[in-house]
Design an enzyme around this catalytic site. Structure first.
Site, PDB file in Angstrom:
ATOM      1  N   LYS A  44       4.334  10.746  -5.047  1.00 32.32           N
ATOM      2  CA  LYS A  44       4.560   9.642  -4.118  1.00 32.32           C
ATOM      3  C   LYS A  44       5.765   9.966  -3.269  1.00 32.32           C
ATOM      4  O   LYS A  44       6.822  10.313  -3.797  1.00 32.32           O
ATOM      5  CB  LYS A  44       4.775   8.337  -4.884  1.00 32.32           C
ATOM      6  N   CYS A  90       3.367   1.818   4.261  1.00 29.49           N
ATOM      7  CA  CYS A  90       1.908   1.971   4.220  1.00 29.49           C
ATOM      8  C   CYS A  90       1.212   0.947   5.126  1.00 29.49           C
ATOM      9  O   CYS A  90       0.015   1.022   5.325  1.00 29.49           O
ATOM     10  CB  CYS A  90       1.381   1.827   2.787  1.00 29.49           C
ATOM     11  N   HIS A  94       1.066  -0.113  -1.705  1.00 31.41           N
ATOM     12  CA  HIS A  94       0.790   1.317  -1.566  1.00 31.41           C
ATOM     13  C   HIS A  94       0.140   1.886  -2.834  1.00 31.41           C
ATOM     14  O   HIS A  94      -0.595   2.868  -2.760  1.00 31.41           O
ATOM     15  CB  HIS A  94       2.073   2.092  -1.233  1.00 31.41           C
TER      16      HIS A  94
END
Length: 100
Positions: A48, A68, A81
């Site tokens: 991530k 996002c 996200h």
């Protein structure tokens, strides 16, 4: 006809401008479907992508901002996200502002 003094005291004027009552409009929600990755090529080796910035003048010790575009509390991150990343295989994450 009311005098200027009684008009001001009754609150019909505020700083020389007439006041108006406006009904609150309901918030519009925009639903964005996770059709494809938002992050097609940046740091794809990471699970991530999360960046942190240290700032000296913040009210809170940590604030997460959405990157996002799916957060229900945009511009703040609400964790949307995670669902997007699972659905698309993407690795987008928030921007963290940290108080020094």
């Amino acid at each position: 006809m009311a005098s200027l003094t009684s008009t001001i005291q009754s609150g019909l004027f505020s700083y020389g401008r007439p006041t108006t009552t406006v009904a609150a409009r309901p918030r519009r929600m925009v639903v964005v479907k996770a059709a494809e990755a938002i992050n097609p090529d940046i740091r794809k080796t990471e699970e991530k992508v999360v960046d942190s910035v240290i700032v000296t003048e913040l009210a809170k010790p940590l604030t997460a901002y959405c990157r996002c575009w799916r957060s229900g509390t945009f511009p703040l991150c609400d964790g949307s996200h995670v669902k997007h990343n699972k659905a698309t295989g993407d690795n987008v994450g928030p921007l963290l502002l940290k108080k020094q």
